[in-house]
Design an enzyme around this catalytic site. Structure first.
Site, mmCIF file in Angstrom:
data_model
loop_
_atom_site.group_PDB
_atom_site.id
_atom_site.type_symbol
_atom_site.label_atom_id
_atom_site.label_comp_id
_atom_site.label_asym_id
_atom_site.label_seq_id
_atom_site.Cartn_x
_atom_site.Cartn_y
_atom_site.Cartn_z
ATOM 1 N N CYS A 234 4.489 113.333 35.291
ATOM 2 C CA CYS A 234 4.342 113.950 36.606
ATOM 3 C C CYS A 234 4.488 115.471 36.490
ATOM 4 O O CYS A 234 3.856 116.101 35.660
ATOM 5 C CB CYS A 234 5.332 113.300 37.563
ATOM 6 N N ASP A 328 -3.378 105.449 39.307
ATOM 7 C CA ASP A 328 -2.369 106.405 39.763
ATOM 8 C C ASP A 328 -2.714 106.850 41.181
ATOM 9 O O ASP A 328 -3.778 107.419 41.417
ATOM 10 C CB ASP A 328 -2.353 107.604 38.815
ATOM 11 N N HIS A 362 1.348 105.176 38.632
ATOM 12 C CA HIS A 362 1.880 106.472 38.212
ATOM 13 C C HIS A 362 3.135 106.349 37.360
ATOM 14 O O HIS A 362 3.286 107.048 36.357
ATOM 15 C CB HIS A 362 2.177 107.313 39.454
#
Length: 420
Positions: A234, A328, A362
Site C-alpha cells: 500500500c 484490488d 489488496h
C-alpha cells in the site's frame, strides 16, 4: 471412538496443518468449525460441511467441503475463511512474542451454521499458531529518528537484512517481520507515522528518515552490510519504490499493491522535492453496504502535470518485484505496476518483475492470515473495501509468500549465503 487430529498442533501461522477425523458414521454429513479470539477478545470464526467416506472418516487433504464458507478440497480453508463476528474487523496480531493465536476446532454431527448452546461438539481440539519461532529475538528500535522493532533469527549471522513496512493504517505492524525472522531474515518492522513520537498523521514525507533506517540496518553487526531488501504494501510500497529509486543501500525491493509515483503528500530528499499527485476525492465510490472503494481516487500518473511525481525506478540498484492482486479494490495496483514495468523497459532496466494474482484482494499477507475483503481503517469514517475472493486470495497468499522469500534470498547480496 470418535477422533480429531490436527498436525502439527503447534506451528507458525504460515505453515499448513493436516486435519483428519474418524469414528463417524459412514456417508454422514458433519460440520467442522474453527474459531479464535483476538487480543481484544473478539471472535473470528469459520465453518465447513463434509460428507464422511465409507469408513466414517474425513481428511481435509482429500475430502471436499460440500458447503459452509467454501466448497471443494482446501485443507487450509477453515483458516482462510475466519471472519469477524463483529463486522469490519481485521485480525492483526500485535503481540507476536508473548502468545500464539489459539485456534479451536470443533466437530459436529450435524450441519450447523452458528452453534447454539444446545449444540455440543462431538470432539474438539485447540491448536497454537505462532508468529515467531523459538530463538527469534525482538529488539525495540529507537535509534536517532528511526522507530520500529528489529527481529533477529537465532545464531550469529550475518543475515540478509529486510525493512518491512505497511500502509495507511499507520502504527507498527510486526507480524510479517517476525515471520521473516523465523525464516532466517533480519527484519526491521519500520513505523513512519502514528507511532510513539512520529507524526500522528501521514503528511509530507522525508526520504532521509528511510535512509537512516536503511543505514542502521546495514550497519547492524548481525546483518550482511552488502545491501538490504525492502518489502512493503500500500502506501508503504510507494515509499519502498522511492527508497529503491534513490537509496544505494537498497539492493532488492518488493512492492505489494502499491503505486509507481508519489501520491497525496510531497516527498523530500535533501534539496529534491517530489510533489504528491493530489487525490481525487470526488472519485470515491460508496457501496450499498456503506463502505468506501478508493481504487479510482488516484489520478493518472501519465498526465503531463504529474511527470515529476513518477519515481525514476530505472535508477534502482537492484531488482524490483511487483506483487499485484487483480481484484484490488483499494488501489488500481495492476495499472500502476504495468506503468512501472513500461518505464523500466523504456530505460533498459531488465530486472523489474510483475507477478499477478487473479481474484486476490489488496491485503495480500502471509499464508494463514484470514481473508479480509473489507475492514475499518482508523483514518476513514467508513470501512474500506479491499476486494478479493476467499479461495483465490488464500491461494495467492501461499504463492506470494514463497515467491517473496525466494526473491529476497536470490536478490540481496550476502557473502555467507549458506547461513540461510
Amino acid at each position: 471412538m470418535i477422533g480429531l487430529t490436527v498436525s502439527p498442533e503447534v506451528s507458525l501461522v504460515d505453515e499448513p496443518v493436516k486435519i483428519q477425523a474418524w469414528g463417524l458414521p459412514p456417508r454422514e454429513n458433519i460440520a467442522l468449525r474453527a474459531w479464535l479470539k483476538d487480543e481484544k477478545g473478539r471472535i473470528f470464526h469459520s465453518i465447513a460441511f463434509y460428507l464422511t467416506d465409507d469408513e466414517g472418516k474425513i481428511n481435509l487433504e482429500r475430502s471436499p467441503s460440500t458447503g459452509g464458507d467454501f466448497y471443494g478440497i482446501h485443507p487450509m480453508g477453515l483458516f482462510w475463511a475466519l471472519r469477524p463476528a463483529i463486522p469490519f474487523l481485521r485480525l492483526i496480531k500485535h503481540d507476536v512474542m508473548g502468545s500464539p493465536l489459539y485456534v479451536h476446532l470443533e466437530l459436529y454431527s450435524h450441519l450447523v451454521i452458528t452453534p447454539s448452546p444446545d449444540d455440543v461438539p462431538l470432539v474438539s481440539k485447540v491448536i497454537e499458531r505462532w508468529y515467531v519461532s523459538p530463538g527469534v529475538q525482538r529488539v525495540q528500535i529507537r535509534e536517532g529518528r528511526v522507530r520500529g522493532a528489529l527481529f533477529l533469527p537465532p545464531g550469529e549471522g550475518p543475515f540478509l537484512g529486510v525493512i518491512d513496512m505497511f500502509g495507511g493504517a499507520g502504527g507498527l505492524m510486526e507480524f510479517r517481520s517476525s515471520l521473516l525472522a523465523s525464516r532466517g531474515f533480519a527484519s526491521l518492522a519500520l513505523a513512519y507515522f502514528a507511532y510513539e513520537d512520529l507524526p500522528d498523521f501521514l503528511g509530507d514525507m522525508d526520504l532521509k528518515y528511510f535512509e537512516e533506517a536503511a543505514q542502521f540496518l546495514c550497519n547492524h553487526p548481525k546483518v550482511s552490510g552488502d545491501g538490504i531488501g525492502v518489502i512493503a504494501i500500500c502506501k508503504g510500497a510507494e515509499m519502498a519504490l522511492g527508497m529503491s529509486s534513490y537509496l544505494p543501500q537498497v539492493a532488492a525491493t518488493i512492492c505489494i499493491n502499491g503505486t509507481n509515483a508519489v501520491n497525496g503528500n510531497n516527498l523530500s530528499y535533501g534539496d529534491l522535492l517530489i510533489p504528491g499527485i493530489p487525490y481525487r476525492s470526488e472519485r470515491l465510490m460508496l457501496t450499498h453496504g456503506g463502505t468506501l472503494n478508493l481504487s479510482r481516487a488516484m489520478d493518472d500518473p501519465r498526465l503531463p502535470q504529474h511527470q515529476d511525481s513518477v519515481y525514476p525506478l530505472e535508477k534502482a540498484r537492484g531488482p524490483i518485484l511487483f506483487l499485484v492482486a487483480e481484484d484490488d479494490q483499494n488501489y488500481d495496483s495492476l495499472f500502476f505496476a504495468k506503468e512501472a514495468l513500461a518505464r523500466a523497459q523504456k530505460y533498459g532496466k531488465k530486472d523489474v518483475y510483475l507477478r499477478t494474482y487473479p481474484g486476490a484482494g489488496h491485503l495480500l499477507e502471509p499464508p494463514g492470515s484470514p481473508f479480509c475483503p473489507v475492514s475499518q481503517s482508523p483514518f476513514f469514517p467508513l470501512p474500506l473495501m479491499w476486494g478479493g475472493e476467499l479461495l483465490a486470495h488464500g491461494k495467492a497468499q501461499e504463492s506470494s509468500w514463497k515467491e517473496t522469500q525466494d526473491f529476497l534470498r536470490k536478490s540481496i547480496p550476502c557473502s555467507r549465503r549458506n547461513k540461510l
